[in-house]
Design a protein around this motif. Structure first.
Motif, PDB file in Angstrom:
ATOM      1  N   LYS A 168       6.871 -18.556 -37.570  1.00  0.00           N
ATOM      2  CA  LYS A 168       6.437 -16.731 -38.178  1.00  0.00           C
ATOM      3  C   LYS A 168       5.580 -16.269 -37.898  1.00  0.00           C
ATOM      4  CE  LYS A 168       8.628 -15.451 -41.436  1.00  0.00           C
ATOM      5  NZ  LYS A 168       9.028 -15.060 -42.941  1.00  0.00           N
ATOM      6  N   GLN A 175      18.257  -7.906 -30.486  1.00  0.00           N
ATOM      7  CA  GLN A 175      16.272  -8.679 -31.131  1.00  0.00           C
ATOM      8  C   GLN A 175      16.202  -6.883 -31.404  1.00  0.00           C
ATOM      9  OE1 GLN A 175      15.832 -11.885 -29.284  1.00  0.00           O
ATOM     10  NE2 GLN A 175      15.591 -12.652 -31.329  1.00  0.00           N
ATOM     11  N   GLY A 191      20.302  -7.943 -39.256  1.00  0.00           N
ATOM     12  CA  GLY A 191      19.861  -9.844 -39.048  1.00  0.00           C
ATOM     13  C   GLY A 191      20.345 -10.194 -40.280  1.00  0.00           C
ATOM     14  N   ASP A 246      12.797 -10.095 -34.452  1.00  0.00           N
ATOM     15  CA  ASP A 246      13.921 -10.523 -35.590  1.00  0.00           C
ATOM     16  C   ASP A 246      14.354 -12.054 -35.017  1.00  0.00           C
ATOM     17  OD1 ASP A 246      14.295 -11.105 -38.066  1.00  0.00           O
ATOM     18  OD2 ASP A 246      15.641  -9.084 -38.281  1.00  0.00           O
ATOM     19  N   SER A 247      14.912 -12.209 -35.986  1.00  0.00           N
ATOM     20  CA  SER A 247      16.513 -13.015 -35.536  1.00  0.00           C
ATOM     21  C   SER A 247      17.652 -12.516 -35.113  1.00  0.00           C
ATOM     22  CB  SER A 247      17.308 -13.811 -36.928  1.00  0.00           C
ATOM     23  OG  SER A 247      16.678 -14.684 -37.082  1.00  0.00           O
ATOM     24  N   THR A 306      20.953 -13.829 -40.269  1.00  0.00           N
ATOM     25  CA  THR A 306      20.602 -15.234 -40.714  1.00  0.00           C
ATOM     26  C   THR A 306      18.729 -15.065 -40.002  1.00  0.00           C
ATOM     27  OG1 THR A 306      22.754 -15.563 -39.734  1.00  0.00           O
ATOM     28  CG2 THR A 306      20.550 -17.455 -39.443  1.00  0.00           C
ATOM     29  N   LYS A 307      18.243 -15.551 -40.533  1.00  0.00           N
ATOM     30  CA  LYS A 307      16.845 -16.154 -40.150  1.00  0.00           C
ATOM     31  C   LYS A 307      16.401 -17.409 -39.249  1.00  0.00           C
ATOM     32  CE  LYS A 307      16.187 -11.569 -41.579  1.00  0.00           C
ATOM     33  NZ  LYS A 307      15.222 -10.369 -40.843  1.00  0.00           N
ATOM     34  N   ASN A 308      16.305 -17.190 -37.912  1.00  0.00           N
ATOM     35  CA  ASN A 308      16.736 -18.897 -37.776  1.00  0.00           C
ATOM     36  C   ASN A 308      15.263 -18.273 -36.829  1.00  0.00           C
ATOM     37  OD1 ASN A 308      17.958 -19.562 -38.952  1.00  0.00           O
ATOM     38  ND2 ASN A 308      19.946 -19.145 -37.156  1.00  0.00           N
ATOM     39  N   PHE A 309      13.734 -18.389 -37.338  1.00  0.00           N
ATOM     40  CA  PHE A 309      12.403 -18.971 -36.749  1.00  0.00           C
ATOM     41  C   PHE A 309      12.203 -19.840 -35.693  1.00  0.00           C
ATOM     42  CE2 PHE A 309      12.443 -14.221 -39.351  1.00  0.00           C
ATOM     43  CZ  PHE A 309      12.370 -13.648 -38.114  1.00  0.00           C
TER      44      PHE A 309
END
Length: 221
Positions: A146, A109, A138, A160-161, A140-143
Motif C-alpha cells: 500500500k 482499475q 471496488g 485501487d483493486s 475487494t482490497k487486494n494489495f
C-alpha cells in the motif's frame, strides 16, 4: 520527586511557547531583522563610537541578518517534506473483451498519479482509497503493498483493486461512464511519514470503439 517532574513539564511548556513565539512569521520577518541593528547601535553609542560607524554597523548587521534568515528559510524549505508530494490526476486502466461485438468492458482499475517535488526520496502509504466506475465499486482490497518510495523529482502511480463489471459493459460511440476516486496518503522522508494529502476526483470517461483510446475528463470535488 513529583515537584521535580512538575517543574520539568512547566519548563518544557515554556520552552515550546518561546520557540513558537520566536518562529512566528511576523517575528521572523519584522522583529529579528531589527534586533542586530538595535544591538549594534546601542553598543556603538555606549562605546562612544562615531555615529557614522554606528550607522554603517547597523546597516551591515541588518543586511547580514536578513540574508541569513532568507538562506535559513530556503534551507528549511529544501529539507522539509511538507507539501512536496502531489496527487496530480486520476488514471484509469481498462480490461476489455475485444472478441465481442461491440467490445465490452470487463474490469476497470482507477488510480492516481503521484509527483515528488522534493530533492530527496519520498516514502508514502495509501491510508484510504475508494473508487467507483459506472454503478460499480471496488469491494475487494487486494494489495501487494500500500505504498512505496518515489525518487526525487519523479512520478509514480498507485491503483485501487479492480472493479469487475458484471455484466460487462459495451463500448459504444460517445457513451460516457462516470466515476469517482477518494484517496488519502501519508508521506514523508524515509522512515518518517508525518504529512497527509487528500484528494477527491470526479471522473467522466469514454472509450473510442474504433481506436480503443480512452478519453478522461476530471475535476476536484
Amino acid at each position: 520527586m513529583f515537584k521535580t517532574i512538575k517543574k520539568l513539564f512547566r519548563a518544557l511548556r515554556e520552552t515550546e511557547a518561546l520557540h513558537g513565539l520566536l518562529t512566528w512569521q511576523p517575528v521572523q520577518h519584522f522583529i529579528w531583522p531589527l534586533v542586530g541593528p538595535v544591538i549594534a547601535a546601542v553598543l556603538g553609542i555606549a562605546g562612544n563610537v562615531p555615529l557614522l560607524w554606528v550607522w554603517v554597523s547597523a546597516l551591515a548587521s541588518f543586511a547580514f541578518l536578513t540574508h541569513g534568515l532568507l538562506r535559513l528559510n530556503e534551507w528549511i524549505d529544501r529539507t522539509s517534506a511538507d507539501g512536496k508530494l502531489d496527487i496530480v490526476e486520476p488514471t484509469i486502466w481498462v480490461s476489455s473483451d475485444e472478441s465481442s461485438d461491440p467490445i465490452e468492458i470487463e474490469g476497470v482499475q482507477i488510480g492516481v498519479t503521484l509527483s515528488n517535488r522534493a530533492l530527496f526520496p519520498m516514502e508514502f502509504t495509501v491510508d484510504k482509497i475508494d473508487t467507483r466506475f459506472a454503478d460499480r465499486v471496488g469491494t475487494t482490497k487486494n494489495f501487494a503493498n500500500k505504498g512505496g518510495v518515489i525518487a526525487p523529482n519523479s512520478a509514480s502511480h498507485f491503483r485501487d483493486s479492480a472493479i469487475q463489471m458484471n455484466p460487462p459493459r459495451p463500448i459504444l460511440e460517445r457513451k460516457a461512464y462516470d466515476g469517482q476516486i477518494d484517496v488519502t496518503i501519508s508521506y514523508g522522508k524515509l522512515g518518517g511519514r508525518r504529512f497527509l494529502v487528500q484528494r477527491n476526483f470526479s471522473i467522466s470517461a469514454f472509450i473510442d470503439p474504433t481506436t480503443k483510446e480512452m478519453h478522461i475528463n476530471w475535476r476536484w470535488i
